[in-house]
Design a protein around this motif. Structure first.
Motif, PDB file in Angstrom:
ATOM      1  N   THR A  72      -3.084   3.019   5.967  1.00 42.54           N
ATOM      2  CA  THR A  72      -2.708   4.355   6.416  1.00 42.54           C
ATOM      3  C   THR A  72      -1.214   4.457   6.682  1.00 42.54           C
ATOM      4  O   THR A  72      -0.572   5.447   6.303  1.00 42.54           O
ATOM      5  CB  THR A  72      -3.495   4.719   7.679  1.00 42.54           C
ATOM      6  N   SER A 129       0.631   4.578   3.259  1.00 36.75           N
ATOM      7  CA  SER A 129       0.479   5.843   2.534  1.00 36.75           C
ATOM      8  C   SER A 129       1.244   6.969   3.217  1.00 36.75           C
ATOM      9  O   SER A 129       1.794   7.861   2.554  1.00 36.75           O
ATOM     10  CB  SER A 129      -0.998   6.208   2.406  1.00 36.75           C
ATOM     11  N   PHE A 184       0.820  -1.211   0.000  1.00 32.61           N
ATOM     12  CA  PHE A 184       0.000   0.000   0.000  1.00 32.61           C
ATOM     13  C   PHE A 184       0.857   1.267   0.000  1.00 32.61           C
ATOM     14  O   PHE A 184       0.425   2.312  -0.499  1.00 32.61           O
ATOM     15  CB  PHE A 184      -0.955  -0.012   1.183  1.00 32.61           C
ATOM     16  N   SER A 216       0.127   3.892  -3.097  1.00 32.34           N
ATOM     17  CA  SER A 216      -0.328   5.257  -2.831  1.00 32.34           C
ATOM     18  C   SER A 216       0.434   6.302  -3.646  1.00 32.34           C
ATOM     19  O   SER A 216      -0.074   7.404  -3.862  1.00 32.34           O
ATOM     20  CB  SER A 216      -0.203   5.573  -1.334  1.00 32.34           C
ATOM     21  N   GLY A 262       3.892   8.702   0.996  1.00 35.03           N
ATOM     22  CA  GLY A 262       3.278   9.987   0.688  1.00 35.03           C
ATOM     23  C   GLY A 262       3.701  11.083   1.646  1.00 35.03           C
ATOM     24  O   GLY A 262       3.979  12.221   1.232  1.00 35.03           O
TER      25      GLY A 262
END
Length: 466
Positions: free
Chosen positions: A412, A415, A282, A286, A419
């Protein structure tokens, strides 16, 4: 299972007939319908939320609203198995369905953006209950040899929604408004949960006795909020807050995993490897579109192709039957090999971004996305099932909520890992391509660690671990 019967009788062949046979097959169908509906619902929200924010003048709450459901799910799952064990499965499904209906109604009828935010919080609590329940059902009702095939079916439920969901929901929003696009998938979700409720009696009553302090749940959510907030700021204090928040979220997540496993080393390895694989995937997903658009100067469509290639690879490889029981014969290598492929895909993504050429980098990135998806499809089915190997059917609830927490929380954490660091680094003047390539290489290094954990988790123990 834990009484040694699995070793004395041959493992059942992982055929669809065996998976869907009898009452547990009917419950599985209900769970799959709910998963499909949940996938459609999640994609619908992300597709039309920008329209809702614009219509309701709620752009300031956009980020919080987008994250609300995931954060409240994480908190619910971090509470451990106590809610499920106290309520019982039938009552838990009923409460979760009512909460979901309330949350969906608040979002669809919202006169202001804050009501969509509240609706997402309530919907996330419902999702947390159902996620833990679903893992508990699969962990207690299916033999070790069948469980990977079952988890592969759940991964497949995301294929069609991921491919056509955004287009369908965008069309509905254009034709009759964003409110209808938000609310129509709720029919699928509620229908699936009604079917779950009718079959819930076959799930063994749980007696794990494991307890998790609510402080862990508050701590994880608080740490994620801190990391998210500081990642949008600038300066050394922003970096400090981001690192403290991210490290605290990971540390508390691992603490929950250890407590849920009862300290059994092999199960700690299994849950940690599962969490790690999901974080790596993930984290990359992302920023895949960002790598293509911001790092290579490619189109939005090209960025979507990379994400799509990864999702399709994961969904389709999940359908490939897994024969035998983890740790015996050739299956021993399937999950570690899958994680290694994920790591190689990360290196390919880094090289694609460093090429600084859309002509060369975009095709390489699409191929890398496919490799990552294939690797995740190979690893996910075995890793998710291995969390429950050799576990008594009446003692799965603690591990089930920990596994659901690991998968939900990894979205979460992942990301924020890529990110968040990208936002901070580029705000400080770092080059976008170099920052993204560094992130992918870090993920490749993490994949090596996860491969080692996966290998350790899938070794058959000298004695049965409770």
């Amino acid at each position: 299972m834990s009484d040694g019967s699995a070793a004395e009788s041959p493992a059942p062949a992982p055929t669809l007939r065996a998976v869907f046979a009898g009452p547990r097959g009917r419950l599985l169908i209900a769970l799959l319908i709910g998963e499909f509906g949940g996938a459609v619902q999640g994609i619908a929200y992300s597709t039309v939320l920008p329209l809702a924010a614009c219509d309701l003048h709620g752009s300031a709450l956009y980020g919080a609203t987008l994250a609300a459901a995931t954060l409240s799910s994480i908190f619910m799952l971090a509470l451990g198995p106590a809610p499920l064990e106290r309520l019982g499965f039938s009552a838990a499904i009923g409460i979760a369905t009512v909460l979901f209906a309330i949350g969906a109604a608040l979002s669809a009828l919202a006169p202001d953006m804050v009501w969509i935010l509240i609706g997402n919080v309530i919907r996330g609590l419902s999702m947390g209950i159902i996620a833990g329940l679903g893992y508990a059902a699969l962990g207690s009702l299916y033999e070790d040899a069948l469980r990977p095939r079952v988890f592969g079916l759940f991964a497949f439920m995301w294929l069609v929604p991921s491919l056509v969901g955004p287009l369908v929901n965008a069309g509905i929003a254009s034709a009759v408004g964003w409110r209808w696009a938000m609310v129509w998938p709720a029919v699928l979700v509620i229908g699936g949960r009604v079917l779950m409720w009718r079959s819930a009696a076959i799930i063994p009553r749980q007696r794990s006795g494991a307890r998790v302090s609510p402080l862990i749940g508050f701590g994880v959510v608080g740490a994620l909020v801190l990391a998210s907030w500081t990642s949008s700021e600038q300066g050394p204090w922003a970096w400090l807050g981001y690192l403290v928040g991210l490290c605290a979220a990971v540390g508390l997540s691992l603490l929950l995993i250890v407590r849920a496993s009862g300290g059994a080393r092999r199960r700690v390895f299994a849950l940690t490897a599962f969490f790690g694989s999901c974080v790596v995937y993930f984290a990359a997903e992302s920023v895949m579109p960002l790598a293509v658009v911001g790092g290579l100067g490619g189109s939005v469509l090209a960025g979507g192709l990379v994400v799509g290639a990864a999702g399709v690879g994961w969904s389709l490889l999940g359908l490939v039957p897994v024969r035998g029981v983890p740790g015996q014969g050739r299956l021993f290598g399937r999950a570690p090999m899958g994680v290694m492929l994920v790591g190689l895909g990360m290196i390919a993504l880094a090289l694609a971004v460093l090429s600084r050429s859309a002509t060369i980098g975009v095709p390489v990135a699409v191929a890398a996305g496919a490799v990552i998806g294939v690797g995740m499809g190979m690893a996910y089915t075995v890793q998710s099932a291995a969390n429950f190997n050799d576990l008594e059917p009446t003692r799965v609830s603690a591990v089930a909520t920990a596994a659901a927490f690991a998968e939900t929380g990894s979205i979460t954490v992942g990301s924020l890992l890529t990110g968040g660091s990208y936002s901070l680094a580029t705000s400080a003047g770092a080059h976008a391509a170099s920052t993204l390539a560094t992130g992918f290489l870090v993920l490749a290094a993490l994949a090596v660690v996860v491969t080692a954990l996966t290998t350790a988790a899938l070794r058959r123990p000298d004695r049965v671990v409770p």
